[in-house]
Design a protein around this motif. Structure first.
Motif, PDB file in Angstrom:
ATOM      1  N   ASP A  59       0.833  -1.218   0.000  1.00  0.00           N
ATOM      2  CA  ASP A  59       0.000   0.000   0.000  1.00  0.00           C
ATOM      3  C   ASP A  59       0.863   1.262   0.000  1.00  0.00           C
ATOM      4  N   HIS A  60       1.853   1.265  -0.911  1.00  0.00           N
ATOM      5  CA  HIS A  60       2.692   2.451  -1.088  1.00  0.00           C
ATOM      6  C   HIS A  60       3.024   2.556  -2.570  1.00  0.00           C
ATOM      7  N   HIS A  61       2.708   3.692  -3.167  1.00  0.00           N
ATOM      8  CA  HIS A  61       2.662   3.755  -4.632  1.00  0.00           C
ATOM      9  C   HIS A  61       3.641   4.756  -5.218  1.00  0.00           C
ATOM     10  N   ALA A  99       7.666   9.467  -2.673  1.00  0.00           N
ATOM     11  CA  ALA A  99       7.438  10.328  -1.508  1.00  0.00           C
ATOM     12  C   ALA A  99       6.225   9.765  -0.773  1.00  0.00           C
ATOM     13  N   THR A 100       6.063  10.199   0.443  1.00  0.00           N
ATOM     14  CA  THR A 100       4.930   9.720   1.240  1.00  0.00           C
ATOM     15  C   THR A 100       3.967  10.881   1.476  1.00  0.00           C
ATOM     16  N   HIS A 101       2.803  10.796   0.888  1.00  0.00           N
ATOM     17  CA  HIS A 101       1.840  11.903   0.990  1.00  0.00           C
ATOM     18  C   HIS A 101       1.422  12.126   2.432  1.00  0.00           C
ATOM     19  N   GLU A 102       1.281  11.020   3.121  1.00  0.00           N
ATOM     20  CA  GLU A 102       0.783  11.075   4.495  1.00  0.00           C
ATOM     21  C   GLU A 102       1.622  11.996   5.392  1.00  0.00           C
TER      22      GLU A 102
HETATM   23  N1  HBI Z   1       1.535   6.012  -1.669  1.00  0.00           N
HETATM   24  N2  HBI Z   1       3.405   7.214  -2.201  1.00  0.00           N
HETATM   25  C1  HBI Z   1       2.382   6.997  -1.385  1.00  0.00           C
HETATM   26  N3  HBI Z   1       2.227   7.784  -0.286  1.00  0.00           N
HETATM   27  C2  HBI Z   1       1.206   7.574   0.596  1.00  0.00           C
HETATM   28  O1  HBI Z   1       1.093   8.297   1.607  1.00  0.00           O
HETATM   29  C3  HBI Z   1       0.302   6.531   0.325  1.00  0.00           C
HETATM   30  C4  HBI Z   1       0.509   5.763  -0.836  1.00  0.00           C
HETATM   31  N4  HBI Z   1      -0.332   4.777  -1.125  1.00  0.00           N
HETATM   32  C5  HBI Z   1      -1.452   4.475  -0.341  1.00  0.00           C
HETATM   33  C6  HBI Z   1      -1.568   5.262   0.867  1.00  0.00           C
HETATM   34  N5  HBI Z   1      -0.751   6.240   1.165  1.00  0.00           N
HETATM   35  C7  HBI Z   1      -2.676   4.911   1.776  1.00  0.00           C
HETATM   36  O2  HBI Z   1      -2.165   4.439   3.001  1.00  0.00           O
HETATM   37  C8  HBI Z   1      -3.621   6.084   2.052  1.00  0.00           C
HETATM   38  O3  HBI Z   1      -4.018   6.615   0.824  1.00  0.00           O
HETATM   39  C9  HBI Z   1      -4.803   5.636   2.868  1.00  0.00           C
END
Ligand code: HBI
Length: 124
Positions: A59-61, A99-102
């Motif tokens: 869950d990281h994109h 990068a990490t959006h969170e």
């Molecule tokens: N991918 N790069 C990136 N950064 C994130 O913060 C992220 C993600 N993919 C999924 C994700 N966060 C999920 O945890 C949230 O959209 C809920």
């Protein structure tokens, strides 16, 4: 638990080795990027597919472009036509930004995904 931005110490330990392996810091943003080159689209998309499956799993994109090396905007129409005739306009490059959006910056998730990406990349 919210994900934290990497500390200065963590950056020294985790990001420096990536910078020695062709990852670069992105201008004006806390993110890293790298260009990957392949022989053809088939190889490039195979690489992207493996990353996509991993991204789904953890869950990281990635943010990415699949671009063609020979298809720059600055080229004239006639040289673009030549590329297409010679089949040079293959979408054989993948540019990845992590990068990490969170946490609006680099986290350990980016380091892990970058290391996964490097582990499956076969340099041409
Ligand atoms: N991918 N790069 C990136 N950064 C994130 O913060 C992220 C993600 N993919 C999924 C994700 N966060 C999920 O945890 C949230 O959209 C809920």
């Amino acid at each position: 638990m919210p994900i934290a931005k990497l500390t200065t110490d963590e950056r020294k330990k985790l990001v420096e080795p990536l910078k020695n392996n062709e990852w670069e810091l992105v201008d004006g943003r806390d993110a890293i990027k790298k260009k990957f080159k392949f022989n053809d689209f088939n190889e490039a998309f195979g690489f992207m597919t493996r990353i996509a499956l991993q991204a789904d799993k953890v869950d990281h994109h990635p943010e990415w472009f699949n671009v063609s090396v020979g298809a720059k905007r600055s080229q004239t129409n006639s040289s673009l036509r030549l590329n297409s005739i010679l089949n040079l306009q293959v979408y054989n490059n993948v540019e990845i930004t992590l990068a990490t959006h969170e946490c609006q910056g680099l986290s350990v998730r980016d380091v892990d995904l970058a290391n996964f990406i490097d582990s499956i990349y076969k340099r041409q």
